[in-house]
Design a protein around this motif. Structure first.
Motif, PDB file in Angstrom:
ATOM      1  N   ILE A 145       0.791  -1.168   0.040  1.00 28.90           N
ATOM      2  CA  ILE A 145       0.016   0.098   0.038  1.00 28.90           C
ATOM      3  C   ILE A 145       1.017   1.229  -0.116  1.00 28.90           C
ATOM      4  CG2 ILE A 145      -1.616   1.357   1.497  1.00 28.90           C
ATOM      5  CD1 ILE A 145      -3.000  -1.278   2.450  1.00 28.90           C
ATOM      6  N   ALA A 146       1.929   1.335   0.914  1.00 23.42           N
ATOM      7  CA  ALA A 146       2.860   2.338   1.082  1.00 23.42           C
ATOM      8  C   ALA A 146       3.512   2.603  -0.279  1.00 23.42           C
ATOM      9  CB  ALA A 146       3.790   2.216   1.932  1.00 23.42           C
ATOM     10  N   VAL A 147       3.999   1.655  -0.944  1.00 18.43           N
ATOM     11  CA  VAL A 147       4.914   1.769  -2.249  1.00 18.43           C
ATOM     12  C   VAL A 147       3.882   2.199  -3.242  1.00 18.43           C
ATOM     13  CG1 VAL A 147       5.818   0.616  -4.243  1.00 18.43           C
ATOM     14  CG2 VAL A 147       6.449   0.090  -1.854  1.00 18.43           C
ATOM     15  N   ARG A 148       2.506   1.879  -3.685  1.00 17.90           N
ATOM     16  CA  ARG A 148       1.831   2.196  -4.552  1.00 17.90           C
ATOM     17  C   ARG A 148       1.346   3.883  -4.166  1.00 17.90           C
ATOM     18  NH1 ARG A 148       1.871  -2.986  -4.354  1.00 17.90           N
ATOM     19  NH2 ARG A 148       1.388  -3.974  -6.224  1.00 17.90           N
ATOM     20  N   MET A 149       1.217   4.032  -3.058  1.00 21.59           N
ATOM     21  CA  MET A 149       0.812   5.534  -2.561  1.00 21.59           C
ATOM     22  C   MET A 149       1.620   6.339  -2.808  1.00 21.59           C
ATOM     23  SD  MET A 149      -0.806   6.487   1.186  1.00 21.59           S
ATOM     24  CE  MET A 149      -1.695   7.904   1.519  1.00 21.59           C
ATOM     25  N   PHE A 150       2.918   6.096  -2.555  1.00 24.82           N
ATOM     26  CA  PHE A 150       4.162   7.070  -2.686  1.00 24.82           C
ATOM     27  C   PHE A 150       4.436   7.070  -4.256  1.00 24.82           C
ATOM     28  CE2 PHE A 150       5.381   6.069   1.625  1.00 24.82           C
ATOM     29  CZ  PHE A 150       4.731   6.918   2.323  1.00 24.82           C
ATOM     30  N   ALA A 151       4.239   6.025  -4.966  1.00 22.77           N
ATOM     31  CA  ALA A 151       4.491   6.230  -6.557  1.00 22.77           C
ATOM     32  C   ALA A 151       3.437   7.070  -7.057  1.00 22.77           C
ATOM     33  CB  ALA A 151       4.466   4.978  -6.845  1.00 22.77           C
ATOM     34  N   ALA A 152       2.233   6.885  -6.753  1.00 25.49           N
ATOM     35  CA  ALA A 152       0.967   7.855  -7.273  1.00 25.49           C
ATOM     36  C   ALA A 152       1.358   9.319  -6.883  1.00 25.49           C
ATOM     37  CB  ALA A 152      -0.279   7.322  -6.817  1.00 25.49           C
ATOM     38  N   GLU A 153       1.604   9.404  -5.721  1.00 31.76           N
ATOM     39  CA  GLU A 153       1.954  10.855  -5.343  1.00 31.76           C
ATOM     40  C   GLU A 153       3.154  11.385  -6.007  1.00 31.76           C
ATOM     41  OE1 GLU A 153       0.301  10.509  -0.626  1.00 31.76           O
ATOM     42  OE2 GLU A 153       2.410  10.606  -1.085  1.00 31.76           O
ATOM     43  N   ALA A 154       3.935  10.657  -6.346  1.00 31.75           N
ATOM     44  CA  ALA A 154       5.505  11.137  -6.884  1.00 31.75           C
ATOM     45  C   ALA A 154       5.205  11.632  -8.318  1.00 31.75           C
ATOM     46  CB  ALA A 154       6.358  10.018  -6.981  1.00 31.75           C
ATOM     47  N   ILE A 155       4.278  10.542  -8.921  1.00 28.98           N
ATOM     48  CA  ILE A 155       3.987  11.044 -10.619  1.00 28.98           C
ATOM     49  C   ILE A 155       3.147  12.209 -10.576  1.00 28.98           C
ATOM     50  CG2 ILE A 155       2.500  10.112 -12.309  1.00 28.98           C
ATOM     51  CD1 ILE A 155       3.448   7.249 -11.402  1.00 28.98           C
ATOM     52  N   ILE A 156       2.126  12.497  -9.745  1.00 23.91           N
ATOM     53  CA  ILE A 156       1.514  13.764  -9.795  1.00 23.91           C
ATOM     54  C   ILE A 156       2.173  14.975  -9.436  1.00 23.91           C
ATOM     55  CG2 ILE A 156      -0.449  14.757  -8.914  1.00 23.91           C
ATOM     56  CD1 ILE A 156      -1.138  12.483 -10.552  1.00 23.91           C
ATOM     57  N   ALA A 157       3.290  14.748  -8.296  1.00 28.57           N
ATOM     58  CA  ALA A 157       3.933  15.679  -8.021  1.00 28.57           C
ATOM     59  C   ALA A 157       5.039  16.167  -9.214  1.00 28.57           C
ATOM     60  CB  ALA A 157       5.031  15.517  -6.768  1.00 28.57           C
ATOM     61  N   VAL A 158       5.469  15.316  -9.845  1.00 34.00           N
ATOM     62  CA  VAL A 158       6.219  15.669 -11.053  1.00 34.00           C
ATOM     63  C   VAL A 158       5.503  16.406 -12.144  1.00 34.00           C
ATOM     64  CG1 VAL A 158       7.623  14.767 -12.991  1.00 34.00           C
ATOM     65  CG2 VAL A 158       7.863  13.541 -10.800  1.00 34.00           C
TER      66      VAL A 158
END
Length: 461
Positions: A145-158
């Motif tokens: 859950i943490a990996v997918r959550m942070f990955a999604a946030e990172a993509i949107i942040a970029v």
């Protein structure tokens, strides 16, 4: 063998047993964990380092901490100017903790509830979720859950960072900070923004609004649905009833919401009337998404028409998917009630969704959650009217927004006195923590009796 020399599998088994024992008491686990996070957040926001003007306001700190941990977005002060960068970092951390906590606890509780089913059903659930696969366990599920959550946030942040830098002339540091903050706030359905006008300045910018909406939907749809879509997105006929209801209901509500905003705000000069056709489409789509518990606003909700206000109230109250960062009574609850009404109108004995019969326990839980939600909003509205004396429509909008952890406001939040702020804080906490606690507690308390009392049919209607 001494305990320190026990193999890793034994440690993992013991850890899972401790998690199960804790999760079987959600009435204590969930509220206490959120109270602890709110307390720590309030203390950090009380530090003079957190305030731009150096003054310490206990209510502002407490209200902001509750709103951030409960991923709501309502604020009595301007996040962009009242808090220092340190205070904004604290708010961001509280949003992340609250959103991750909700996704994790709700997912684990849903698995535990499903574990109360028969052996064959448990095997299906375990195969679908892989929550208890070899080497996985609870820790593995939390990690995924943490990996997918942070990955999604990172993509949107970029995506947001590149837009802030290229079109709004922010420095790389400022663009990155704004990109990260709004990505985390959007994915966790929080609605906090680093602009005094929230996101109204970006009402016609698809490169800001679309990534924000993508993050909101991704965070609010729920991890169980996300995992099933990843595995079976090409085979919708094999989707579970929960996924079918969540996906279908989300698409339907988003579409109806967008059309409603277009129809009722098309000529409203104070909201969308002065926008171009393309900007109106973007504004209506964004408004439909954020009304389902995100809290960002690209239009002035204090100037919307009466029809739009009612539609927004419904969208806020329904909310998003279960085991996600969205609030409300949840899409599954709302549409299960719809199928229940349809079955009753047809005279059917069973409530059937996608050739699957919905058990009486799930029906009772849906009715209970919905009615208690109505009761909480009604009680909060009455208290707010008595305390503030403000117009009923504005007060109702505020209480529904707080209970559904949306964060939208007609502009009355900064004008609330301390008693009214406390009512809103209680509603935010109840709406965020109460729904998941109630739903899981009802499911875990369900038991089969081996006897029945004599039946009687009272007059209904």
């Amino acid at each position: 063998m001494r305990r320190n020399d026990a193999p890793a599998t034994t440690w993992r088994y013991d850890a899972n047993r401790r998690w199960v024992r804790a999760l079987t008491r959600p009435v204590r686990l969930v509220p206490l964990s959120f109270v602890a996070a709110i307390t720590v957040g309030t203390l950090l926001l009380l530090l003079p380092l957190s305030h731009a003007n150096g003054e310490v306001d206990a209510m502002a700190a407490a209200f902001t901490a509750v709103s951030a941990v409960c991923v709501t977005g309502l604020a009595t002060v301007d996040t962009a100017t009242y808090w220092t960068p340190f205070g904004q970092v604290v708010i961001l951390a509280l949003i992340q903790v609250g959103g991750f906590g909700i996704m994790t606890l709700a997912t684990l509780l849903s698995l535990l509830v499903r574990g109360r089913m028969g052996v064959s059903d448990q095997l299906v659930v375990r195969a679908e979720s892989r929550a208890f696969e070899t080497g996985g366990s609870v820790t593995g599920l939390i990690r995924r859950i943490a990996v997918r959550m942070f990955a999604a946030e990172a993509i949107i942040a970029v995506l947001l960072t590149l837009r802030f830098r290229s079109s709004y002339h922010d420095s790389w540091g400022e663009a990155a900070w704004h990109g990260v903050f709004h990505a985390v706030s959007a994915f966790n359905n929080a609605g906090f923004a680093l602009y005094s006008d929230n996101l109204t300045r970006f009402v016609g910018d698809p490169f800001i609004c679309v990534p924000i909406c993508m993050a909101i939907i991704a965070g609010g749809i729920g991890y169980p649905v996300y995992f099933e879509l990843v595995q079976r997105w090409r085979r919708p006929r094999q989707w579970s009833v929960h996924t079918r209801i969540t996906v279908g209901g989300t698409v339907l509500l988003l579409t109806l919401g967008m059309l409603s905003y277009l129809i009722f705000e098309w000529t409203n000069p104070r909201t969308m009337g002065s926008l171009s056709l393309w900007e109106k489409m973007i504004a209506a789509g964004t408004a439909s998404v954020v009304a389902r518990t995100a809290g960002f606003n690209t239009i002035d909700y204090g100037a919307i028409t009466g029809a739009t206000l009612v539609i927004t109230l419904v969208l806020m109250f329904v909310g998003g998917g279960s085991a996600g960062t969205a609030g409300g009574i949840k899409v599954t609850t709302f549409f299960l009630l719809g199928f229940l009404i349809l079955a009753e109108a047809r005279g059917d004995q069973d409530v059937v969704v996608g050739r699957r019969r919905i058990g009486p326990a799930a029906q009772r839980q849906a009715v209970t959650v919905a009615l208690l939600g109505v009761g909480a909003v009604t009680a909060g509205t009455i208290a707010m009217v008595v305390i503030t004396g403000m117009p009923l429509d504005a007060v109702t909008f505020e209480t529904v927004s707080a209970f559904a952890t949306v964060g939208l406001s007609t502009g009355i939040t900064p004008r609330l006195d301390v008693p009214a702020q406390i009512v809103i804080m209680v509603l935010m906490f109840t709406g965020r923590v109460g729904t998941i606690t109630l739903a899981s507690a009802l499911a875990l308390r369900s038991r089969q009796r081996h006897y029945h009392y004599p039946q009687e049919r009272p007059i209904v209607g």
